[in-house]
Design a protein around this motif. Structure first.
Motif, PDB file in Angstrom:
ATOM      1  N   UNK A 192      53.736   6.597  39.681  1.00 55.41           N
ATOM      2  CA  UNK A 192      52.284   6.501  39.797  1.00 55.41           C
ATOM      3  C   UNK A 192      51.719   6.141  38.427  1.00 55.41           C
ATOM      4  N   UNK A 193      51.039   4.998  38.350  1.00 53.89           N
ATOM      5  CA  UNK A 193      50.428   4.538  37.105  1.00 53.89           C
ATOM      6  C   UNK A 193      48.930   4.823  37.178  1.00 53.89           C
ATOM      7  N   UNK A 194      48.416   5.486  36.165  1.00 54.94           N
ATOM      8  CA  UNK A 194      46.998   5.856  36.145  1.00 54.94           C
ATOM      9  C   UNK A 194      46.380   5.462  34.808  1.00 54.94           C
ATOM     10  N   UNK A 195      45.150   4.955  34.872  1.00 57.42           N
ATOM     11  CA  UNK A 195      44.368   4.665  33.669  1.00 57.42           C
ATOM     12  C   UNK A 195      43.566   5.911  33.313  1.00 57.42           C
ATOM     13  N   UNK A 196      43.639   6.296  32.061  1.00 58.52           N
ATOM     14  CA  UNK A 196      42.908   7.465  31.571  1.00 58.52           C
ATOM     15  C   UNK A 196      41.897   6.983  30.535  1.00 58.52           C
ATOM     16  N   UNK A 197      40.622   7.293  30.746  1.00 62.88           N
ATOM     17  CA  UNK A 197      39.566   6.862  29.822  1.00 62.88           C
ATOM     18  C   UNK A 197      38.796   8.070  29.312  1.00 62.88           C
ATOM     19  N   UNK A 198      38.600   8.091  27.992  1.00 68.68           N
ATOM     20  CA  UNK A 198      37.748   9.115  27.391  1.00 68.68           C
ATOM     21  C   UNK A 198      36.317   8.602  27.463  1.00 68.68           C
ATOM     22  N   UNK A 199      35.566   9.118  28.410  1.00 68.36           N
ATOM     23  CA  UNK A 199      34.190   8.652  28.614  1.00 68.36           C
ATOM     24  C   UNK A 199      33.206   9.332  27.666  1.00 68.36           C
ATOM     25  N   UNK A 200      33.675  10.280  26.855  1.00 65.31           N
ATOM     26  CA  UNK A 200      32.816  10.937  25.886  1.00 65.31           C
ATOM     27  C   UNK A 200      32.839  10.221  24.549  1.00 65.31           C
ATOM     28  N   UNK A 201      32.276  10.847  23.533  1.00 64.46           N
ATOM     29  CA  UNK A 201      32.222  10.271  22.191  1.00 64.46           C
ATOM     30  C   UNK A 201      33.184  10.952  21.230  1.00 64.46           C
TER      31      UNK A 201
ATOM     32  N   UNK B  49      42.012   7.080  36.904  1.00 57.54           N
ATOM     33  CA  UNK B  49      41.951   6.138  38.023  1.00 57.54           C
ATOM     34  C   UNK B  49      43.350   5.622  38.286  1.00 57.54           C
ATOM     35  N   UNK B  50      43.869   5.788  39.504  1.00 60.71           N
ATOM     36  CA  UNK B  50      45.210   5.321  39.847  1.00 60.71           C
ATOM     37  C   UNK B  50      45.201   3.808  40.023  1.00 60.71           C
ATOM     38  N   UNK B  51      46.140   3.155  39.379  1.00 61.90           N
ATOM     39  CA  UNK B  51      46.339   1.719  39.537  1.00 61.90           C
ATOM     40  C   UNK B  51      47.336   1.509  40.673  1.00 61.90           C
ATOM     41  N   UNK B  52      46.816   1.306  41.881  1.00 61.02           N
ATOM     42  CA  UNK B  52      47.700   1.211  43.052  1.00 61.02           C
ATOM     43  C   UNK B  52      48.598  -0.019  42.986  1.00 61.02           C
TER      44      UNK B  52
END
Length: 456
Positions: A231-240, A213-216
């Motif tokens: 460009x700053x982006x949040x990266x999330x591991x949505x898995x386990x 998700x880009x942090x505008x």
């Protein structure tokens, strides 16, 4: 036979009244909910569906025919394990355990789950408050693969907490892993070797997946052509499962920068991707992982840098002490006169490179600085010229080798004016400047006198 809210369990065989039954699922209901049961039987076949408690005591029943369904309310029932039994031809045909939950356990799998390595889950039993609720005995966690139990672990209490922990081993490769967590009571189900179930939850561990998700607000979405886009982006591991991912910054599908992150399940981190601003206009930047993308438009504007030229210098006038203030009613002082030049014209002298110094050569300087000369030459204090001045100007117009009415007046050598050496104070353009119209008139008179002298 099935019931609404059933949870699949590892296949197992249970003996009841000397008969063996295969169990593939367990029904689940909270107190106050209705147990909705469905049974399959040959058409026109009559049978009875019973609801028994853990002591195999009849609680309720429903007469059914063929494929049919029945509802059993749980109001007034104590939490614990119940059994739905299809009875026909004086024997039990099918059984289906149903749990009226006295506990609602939750399982935290946010720790690192790495293929082939051990991992820990934390369980909160979350007991419901009921009168006559059965006492919990233990908690077990069963890991299954393809419907088969591959690991069965009893959880241990966490010191100083109401929670429990269970340590299991992850499969060698990432993939879907099911964990069946069961809260067991102290009592056993009558006529079986099974402990009573007071609560159950089915948890699925998923492969690592990375959502970007880009942090505008933190990114530079408007830059000049000489700046760098960030460009700053949040990266999330949505898995386990713990995983590693390379996140790329794309323009028109081409990667211009990338960053690699390693995250546990449900963990997130921010990355900064950069690129030199391109052509003026709007450009779409895309941040991409193997599982998701997000884009933002960046506006590039023209740089406002200048060539460093100081446009104000032209208005400052000539340098080297030039006098910009010696004007009267818009008329600029005529500059210095060189008396030795044979090419000079009457009434004006050669202008010295445009700078207004307010000086004249020698003899004219003495006349211009003498206040009495202005009255002799017919110039009043307001800068106006008398008829005498006009006569002198006329005489000077003929000075270039032509006769005039005033030429006879210069025959006598006594009329020759010997220019005196100016004093240091008079020679200074600061202490004795020729300013205004009266000085211009004095200069004209000096030119006329010089012309007469040359003709003599």
């Amino acid at each position: 036979m099935t019931s609404a809210g059933s949870i699949d369990v590892p296949d197992r065989t249970v003996s009841l009244n000397g008969q063996d039954f295969d169990i593939e699922s367990v029904g689940y209901a909270t107190p106050g909910e209705t147990i909705e049961a469905t049974a399959q039987a040959p058409a026109e076949k009559d049978y009875i569906l019973y609801l028994y408690n853990n002591q195999v005591e009849r609680v309720d029943f429903s007469r059914m025919t063929g494929n049919d369904s029945a509802s059993f309310p749980t109001d007034g029932l104590d939490p614990g394990t119940y059994v739905l039994v299809v009875r026909a031809d004086r024997e039990y045909k099918v059984i289906h355990p149903v749990v009226v939950a006295g506990y609602e356990p939750t399982v935290d799998t946010s720790g690192a789950v790495t293929p082939g390595e051990s991992f820990t889950v934390e369980i909160d039993p979350d007991a419901r408050e009921y009168e006559n609720a059965p006492t919990m005995d233990s908690i077990t966690v069963v890991r299954t693969e393809d419907g088969e139990a591959v690991e069965d672990v009893e959880a241990t209490p966490v010191e100083g907490s109401d929670t429990y922990e269970a340590e299991l081993t992850a499969p060698d490769e990432e993939g879907e892993v099911r964990l069946l967590t069961t809260v067991l009571g102290e009592e056993s189900i009558a006529y079986t070797s099974e402990q009573e179930i007071l609560g159950v939850i089915d948890t699925t561990l998923t492969e690592s997946a990375f959502e970007v998700t880009i942090d505008e607000a933190a990114s530079t979405t408007e830059v000049t052509e000489n700046e760098t886009v960030e460009i700053v982006a949040d990266v999330e591991n949505t898995g386990d499962f713990t995983g590693q991912e390379t996140v790329e910054l794309l323009i028109d599908g081409d990667a211009v920068d990338d960053a690699t992150v390693s995250l546990n399940g449900s963990e997130s981190d921010a990355v900064t991707l950069t690129h030199d601003a391109g052509d003026i206009g709007e450009t779409s930047y895309t941040v991409s992982s193997s599982d998701s993308t997000d884009s933002v438009d960046v506006t590039v504007t023209e740089s406002d840098e200048t060539d460093g030229t100081d446009g104000g210098d032209a208005a400052d006038g000539p340098e080297n002490g030039s006098d910009t203030g010696d004007t009267d009613n818009g008329t600029t002082d005529g500059g210095s006169i060189d008396e030795g030049s044979d090419n000079e014209t009457s009434g004006s002298g050669p202008v010295d490179d445009g700078s207004d110094t307010g000086e004249t050569d020698e003899g004219s300087d003495r006349n211009s600085t003498d206040n009495d000369d202005r009255s002799v030459n017919g110039t009043d204090s307001e800068g106006g010229a008398s008829n005498d001045t006009e006569t002198a100007s006329d005489d000077s117009e003929g000075s270039d080798g032509q006769d005039s009415d005033s030429s006879s007046d210069t025959d006598d050598d006594d009329d020759v004016i010997e220019p005196a050496e100016p004093t240091e104070e008079e020679a200074s353009p600061v202490s004795a400047p020729l300013t205004g119209f009266p000085h211009f008139v004095a200069a004209v008179l000096v030119i006329g006198l010089l012309a007469r002298t040359r003709r003599s």
